[in-house]
Scaffold this motif. Sequence first.
Motif, mmCIF file in Angstrom:
data_model
loop_
_atom_site.group_PDB
_atom_site.id
_atom_site.type_symbol
_atom_site.label_atom_id
_atom_site.label_comp_id
_atom_site.label_asym_id
_atom_site.label_seq_id
_atom_site.Cartn_x
_atom_site.Cartn_y
_atom_site.Cartn_z
ATOM 1 N N THR A 144 57.613 -17.256 72.729
ATOM 2 C CA THR A 144 57.180 -15.936 73.187
ATOM 3 C C THR A 144 56.343 -16.035 74.454
ATOM 4 O O THR A 144 56.342 -15.121 75.266
ATOM 5 C CB THR A 144 56.387 -15.190 72.100
ATOM 6 O OG1 THR A 144 55.333 -16.020 71.640
ATOM 7 C CG2 THR A 144 57.269 -14.798 70.937
ATOM 8 N N GLN A 145 55.641 -17.157 74.634
ATOM 9 C CA GLN A 145 54.868 -17.336 75.868
ATOM 10 C C GLN A 145 55.787 -17.335 77.083
ATOM 11 O O GLN A 145 55.413 -16.825 78.139
ATOM 12 C CB GLN A 145 54.089 -18.646 75.837
ATOM 13 C CG GLN A 145 52.909 -18.642 74.905
ATOM 14 C CD GLN A 145 52.216 -19.989 74.914
ATOM 15 O OE1 GLN A 145 52.867 -21.026 74.880
ATOM 16 N NE2 GLN A 145 50.898 -19.965 74.935
ATOM 17 N N LEU A 146 56.977 -17.902 76.951
ATOM 18 C CA LEU A 146 57.902 -17.963 78.071
ATOM 19 C C LEU A 146 58.413 -16.593 78.467
ATOM 20 O O LEU A 146 58.899 -16.406 79.580
ATOM 21 C CB LEU A 146 59.066 -18.896 77.747
ATOM 22 C CG LEU A 146 58.670 -20.344 77.498
ATOM 23 C CD1 LEU A 146 59.889 -21.167 77.125
ATOM 24 C CD2 LEU A 146 57.960 -20.937 78.698
ATOM 25 N N GLU A 147 58.296 -15.609 77.585
ATOM 26 C CA GLU A 147 58.683 -14.242 77.901
ATOM 27 C C GLU A 147 57.575 -13.494 78.626
ATOM 28 O O GLU A 147 57.796 -12.398 79.129
ATOM 29 C CB GLU A 147 59.068 -13.504 76.626
ATOM 30 C CG GLU A 147 60.311 -14.088 75.972
ATOM 31 C CD GLU A 147 60.636 -13.454 74.636
ATOM 32 O OE1 GLU A 147 59.941 -12.498 74.223
ATOM 33 O OE2 GLU A 147 61.595 -13.910 73.993
ATOM 34 N N ASP A 148 56.386 -14.068 78.680
ATOM 35 C CA ASP A 148 55.258 -13.470 79.388
ATOM 36 C C ASP A 148 55.318 -13.907 80.849
ATOM 37 O O ASP A 148 55.188 -15.098 81.144
ATOM 38 C CB ASP A 148 53.948 -13.937 78.744
ATOM 39 C CG ASP A 148 52.725 -13.482 79.512
ATOM 40 O OD1 ASP A 148 52.765 -12.412 80.150
ATOM 41 O OD2 ASP A 148 51.718 -14.220 79.491
ATOM 42 N N THR A 192 53.309 -13.793 83.382
ATOM 43 C CA THR A 192 52.146 -14.513 83.902
ATOM 44 C C THR A 192 52.144 -15.953 83.410
ATOM 45 O O THR A 192 51.942 -16.887 84.180
ATOM 46 C CB THR A 192 50.840 -13.802 83.494
ATOM 47 O OG1 THR A 192 50.869 -12.474 84.031
ATOM 48 C CG2 THR A 192 49.623 -14.546 84.031
ATOM 49 N N TYR A 193 52.387 -16.136 82.121
ATOM 50 C CA TYR A 193 52.433 -17.487 81.565
ATOM 51 C C TYR A 193 53.563 -18.292 82.199
ATOM 52 O O TYR A 193 53.373 -19.435 82.603
ATOM 53 C CB TYR A 193 52.609 -17.453 80.051
ATOM 54 C CG TYR A 193 52.766 -18.832 79.470
ATOM 55 C CD1 TYR A 193 51.645 -19.593 79.140
ATOM 56 C CD2 TYR A 193 54.020 -19.406 79.303
ATOM 57 C CE1 TYR A 193 51.777 -20.877 78.644
ATOM 58 C CE2 TYR A 193 54.166 -20.697 78.805
ATOM 59 C CZ TYR A 193 53.045 -21.428 78.482
ATOM 60 O OH TYR A 193 53.184 -22.701 78.008
ATOM 61 N N ALA A 194 54.756 -17.692 82.268
ATOM 62 C CA ALA A 194 55.920 -18.408 82.796
ATOM 63 C C ALA A 194 55.722 -18.807 84.259
ATOM 64 O O ALA A 194 56.025 -19.938 84.649
ATOM 65 C CB ALA A 194 57.173 -17.556 82.642
ATOM 66 N N THR A 223 52.852 -19.189 85.867
ATOM 67 C CA THR A 223 51.788 -20.200 85.943
ATOM 68 C C THR A 223 52.305 -21.563 85.501
ATOM 69 O O THR A 223 52.039 -22.580 86.144
ATOM 70 C CB THR A 223 50.583 -19.779 85.083
ATOM 71 O OG1 THR A 223 50.102 -18.521 85.567
ATOM 72 C CG2 THR A 223 49.464 -20.798 85.144
ATOM 73 N N ALA A 224 53.077 -21.592 84.428
ATOM 74 C CA ALA A 224 53.640 -22.856 83.944
ATOM 75 C C ALA A 224 54.574 -23.462 84.986
ATOM 76 O O ALA A 224 54.550 -24.668 85.229
ATOM 77 C CB ALA A 224 54.380 -22.639 82.629
#
Length: 60
Positions: A2-6, A8-10, A12-13
């Motif tokens: 689910t983080q990868l769907e965000d 901002t997170y994606a 930044t990663a």
Amino acid sequence: PTQLEDPTYAATAFLNSLPSNYQNMSLHTAAQDVQRSFDGYLYAQWEDQAAHIVSSIVNS
């Protein structure tokens, strides 16, 4: 996952995973080093569109 769907997170990663010498690489090579997809040259077809989008955001 689910983080990868965000976005901002994606983003930044992705940026944190760029190789240290990414500024001396073609865009599709740098993207391939991060994403490790089947065919990194497929990123090349989107370079102009991506550059236009980033330029629009930065210059607005």
